[in-house]
Enzyme design. Structure first.
Site, PDB file in Angstrom:
ATOM      1  N   GLY A  17     108.487   4.679  64.071  1.00 21.97           N
ATOM      2  CA  GLY A  17     108.912   3.294  63.800  1.00 21.97           C
ATOM      3  C   GLY A  17     110.318   3.175  64.338  1.00 21.97           C
ATOM      4  O   GLY A  17     110.968   2.374  63.683  1.00 21.97           O
ATOM      5  N   ALA A  18     110.647   3.634  65.482  1.00 22.55           N
ATOM      6  CA  ALA A  18     111.964   3.479  66.088  1.00 22.55           C
ATOM      7  C   ALA A  18     112.336   2.584  66.992  1.00 22.55           C
ATOM      8  O   ALA A  18     113.056   2.444  67.622  1.00 22.55           O
ATOM      9  CB  ALA A  18     112.382   4.890  66.338  1.00 22.55           C
ATOM     10  N   ARG A  20     112.589  -0.717  66.326  1.00 20.50           N
ATOM     11  CA  ARG A  20     113.368  -1.749  65.689  1.00 20.50           C
ATOM     12  C   ARG A  20     114.047  -1.215  64.169  1.00 20.50           C
ATOM     13  O   ARG A  20     113.760  -0.220  63.700  1.00 20.50           O
ATOM     14  CB  ARG A  20     112.508  -3.089  65.226  1.00 20.50           C
ATOM     15  CG  ARG A  20     111.391  -2.888  64.379  1.00 20.50           C
ATOM     16  CD  ARG A  20     111.013  -4.246  64.313  1.00 20.50           C
ATOM     17  NE  ARG A  20     110.216  -4.764  65.412  1.00 20.50           N
ATOM     18  CZ  ARG A  20     108.573  -4.470  65.766  1.00 20.50           C
ATOM     19  NH1 ARG A  20     108.250  -3.805  65.073  1.00 20.50           N
ATOM     20  NH2 ARG A  20     108.540  -4.956  66.944  1.00 20.50           N
ATOM     21  N   GLY A  21     114.909  -1.988  63.477  1.00 17.32           N
ATOM     22  CA  GLY A  21     115.380  -1.888  62.078  1.00 17.32           C
ATOM     23  C   GLY A  21     115.804  -0.677  61.907  1.00 17.32           C
ATOM     24  O   GLY A  21     116.634   0.153  62.719  1.00 17.32           O
ATOM     25  N   ILE A  22     115.657   0.229  60.772  1.00 15.47           N
ATOM     26  CA  ILE A  22     116.520   1.208  60.357  1.00 15.47           C
ATOM     27  C   ILE A  22     116.064   2.529  61.330  1.00 15.47           C
ATOM     28  O   ILE A  22     116.996   3.253  61.958  1.00 15.47           O
ATOM     29  CB  ILE A  22     115.954   1.642  58.818  1.00 15.47           C
ATOM     30  CG1 ILE A  22     116.653   0.428  58.218  1.00 15.47           C
ATOM     31  CG2 ILE A  22     116.629   3.179  58.739  1.00 15.47           C
ATOM     32  CD1 ILE A  22     116.065   0.975  56.577  1.00 15.47           C
ATOM     33  N   LYS A  42     104.514   1.955  67.603  1.00 22.53           N
ATOM     34  CA  LYS A  42     103.382   1.177  68.230  1.00 22.53           C
ATOM     35  C   LYS A  42     103.591   0.265  69.139  1.00 22.53           C
ATOM     36  O   LYS A  42     102.823  -0.246  69.953  1.00 22.53           O
ATOM     37  CB  LYS A  42     102.416   0.592  66.979  1.00 22.53           C
ATOM     38  CG  LYS A  42     101.584   1.476  66.230  1.00 22.53           C
ATOM     39  CD  LYS A  42     101.010   0.705  65.233  1.00 22.53           C
ATOM     40  CE  LYS A  42     101.272  -0.238  64.454  1.00 22.53           C
ATOM     41  NZ  LYS A  42     100.311  -0.833  63.478  1.00 22.53           N
ATOM     42  N   TYR A 168     101.267   0.284  46.898  1.00 22.96           N
ATOM     43  CA  TYR A 168     102.527   0.056  47.739  1.00 22.96           C
ATOM     44  C   TYR A 168     103.186   1.532  47.021  1.00 22.96           C
ATOM     45  O   TYR A 168     103.798   2.203  47.843  1.00 22.96           O
ATOM     46  CB  TYR A 168     103.297  -0.986  47.759  1.00 22.96           C
ATOM     47  CG  TYR A 168     104.847  -0.648  48.612  1.00 22.96           C
ATOM     48  CD1 TYR A 168     104.983  -0.200  49.748  1.00 22.96           C
ATOM     49  CD2 TYR A 168     105.777  -0.764  47.598  1.00 22.96           C
ATOM     50  CE1 TYR A 168     106.080  -0.073  50.384  1.00 22.96           C
ATOM     51  CE2 TYR A 168     107.259  -0.435  48.388  1.00 22.96           C
ATOM     52  CZ  TYR A 168     107.169  -0.107  49.627  1.00 22.96           C
ATOM     53  OH  TYR A 168     108.383   0.128  50.228  1.00 22.96           O
ATOM     54  N   LYS A 172     104.243   4.808  49.126  1.00 22.28           N
ATOM     55  CA  LYS A 172     105.644   5.381  49.102  1.00 22.28           C
ATOM     56  C   LYS A 172     106.220   6.575  48.501  1.00 22.28           C
ATOM     57  O   LYS A 172     106.874   7.402  49.069  1.00 22.28           O
ATOM     58  CB  LYS A 172     106.630   4.177  48.705  1.00 22.28           C
ATOM     59  CG  LYS A 172     108.024   4.025  49.617  1.00 22.28           C
ATOM     60  CD  LYS A 172     107.734   3.752  51.157  1.00 22.28           C
ATOM     61  CE  LYS A 172     108.924   3.711  51.909  1.00 22.28           C
ATOM     62  NZ  LYS A 172     108.839   3.703  53.335  1.00 22.28           N
TER      63      LYS A 172
END
Length: 417
Positions: A17-18, A20-22, A42, A168, A172
């Site tokens: 998940g790199a 965007r964001g954190i 993705k 959720y 998590k």
């Protein structure tokens, strides 16, 4: 902000998940040291609502001084992860750090959550984290200082964090349970830790959840990136930790946290799963159009979360029970002055009861005003409410009968101290 030291030069960091964001912020922090970064995400084509792709992230990483390998990866797909791991090892010679950042969120109740969403969250958060770790571990074991870092919260079993979005929370917490288990399994070989922000972080996801104006109550992604960097500097003996970003940065000597604020000086929104103000978070989220359906009060950024009053409330939370709630049926608000001034509450009317800093979740039946030192004496069994009231140390508004009922809890408190 935390300065780069060059510690990660030549290291290979695999981040899910790199794009965007954190995830991207952690990638850029590592890149400034000269690290190799595998962008496992993705988004290969531009998204109409979310900025960034694996290719734009790769360009930013290269510009920051690192080397990038963009890989199209859905963490639910074993073959795609395996291929990305293989490419990383072929290009960079190994993997030193794994960051399990990819996550899905849907803050709805059991009846409102379609199984498609449940499967998505469990597939990405839990299964994806477990699977990516499993496939990277053989290579991490060859590194001189390997780390697995999951972007997941401390395992807090306060029901408030389950009742409105059970799916959720399960998903998590699955990431956090990977930390708990793998840290012990690979103790001495791989450092396995979790990282979670103390406050809300401004990301595209937060903008969608929180609505207009939520950014003012957030910190920038850079605080999480700096905290991750501080963890990566640790030896493998630093493992099994559920790290809060602000806490580790304080240990690194950071004193000015305004530099991380989107709007310095503005009150900050606490993140989920942290019990400083668990229910107060919901009201602020609702005010900005977010999904949670908690009914709670306003929060103060200056509410005391440490000290003798906070310690006393930790004990209070420990003795709450349905029986006390059933026999009391009252909501109490405490206005404390003195050395530990602030507003606190005890809800002995709803569900299994709750207690904490800030406004009560519903209108209080009783408001008690007193000095914080007298509050500690009162709940410590050294000062009875009736005597405090008669001596003028305690002012009571509301149902006096409920005020007297509170003495039962204080009797139970005495045995815990």
């Amino acid at each position: 902000m935390l300065q780069n030291t060059g510690k990660l030069a030549g290291y290979t960091v695999f981040i899910t998940g790199a794009s965007r964001g954190i995830g991207k912020a952690i990638a850029l922090k590592a890149a400034r040291d000269g690290a190799n970064v595998v962008i496992a995400a993705k988004t290969a084509d531009p998204h109409p609502k979310l900025p960034g792709t694996i290719y734009t992230a790769a360009a930013e990483i290269e510009a920051a001084g690192g080397k990038a390998l963009p890989c199209i990866v859905d963490v639910r797909d074993e073959k795609q992860i395996n291929d990305a791991v293989g490419k990383a090892v072929e290009k960079f010679g190994g993997i030193d750090i794994l960051v399990n950042n990819a996550s899905a969120i849907n803050l709805t109740g059991t009846l409102e959550t379609p199984m498609k969403k449940v499967d998505l969250m469990l597939g990405i958060n839990l299964r994806g984290t477990y699977l990516t770790s499993k496939l990277c571990i053989p290579h991490l074991l060859k590194s001189k200082n390997p780390h697995i870092l999951n972007l997941s919260p401390p395992l807090n079993l306060n029901p408030i964090w389950f009742k409105n979005h059970t799916a959720y929370t399960m998903a998590k917490y699955g990431m956090s349970m990977c930390v708990l288990g793998m840290a012990e399994e690979f103790k001495g070989s791989i450092a396995v830790n979790a990282l979670w922000p103390k406050t809300a972080i401004q990301t595209a996801a937060m903008d969608m959840l929180g609505g207009s104006g939520i950014d003012k109550q957030c910190r920038k992604v850079e605080i999480v990136a700096d905290a991750a960097y501080a963890i990566f500097k640790q030896p493998t003996s630093f493992t099994g930790q559920f790290v809060i970003d602000e806490d580790i940065l304080k240990k690194e000597g950071i004193k000015d946290f305004d530099v991380y604020a989107v709007e310095p000086g503005h009150p900050l929104l606490p993140d989920f799963f942290l019990d400083q103000q668990p229910e107060n978070l919901a009201r602020q989220m609702e005010e900005h159009g977010a999904t949670p359906v908690y009914k709670s009060g306003k929060t103060s950024a200056d509410s005391a979360t440490t000290g003798p009053v906070s310690d006393m409330f930790n004990i209070i939370r420990g003795i709450l029970s349905p029986d006390i709630v059933k026999t009391t049926q009252g909501v109490y608000r405490f206005e404390l002055s003195g050395d530990h001034a602030g507003v606190w509450y005890i809800d002995l009317k709803n569900d299994a009861g709750s207690a904490g800093s800030g406004e009560p979740p519903v209108k209080a039946d009783v408001v008690m005003t007193l000095d914080s030192s007298d509050f500690i004496k009162m709940f410590g069994g050294k000062l009875k409410p009736t005597m405090a009231f008669m001596s003028g140390k305690l002012k009571i508004k509301g149902d006096m009968g409920l005020a007297i009922k509170l003495e039962k809890m204080m009797g139970m408190m005495k045995s815990k101290l």
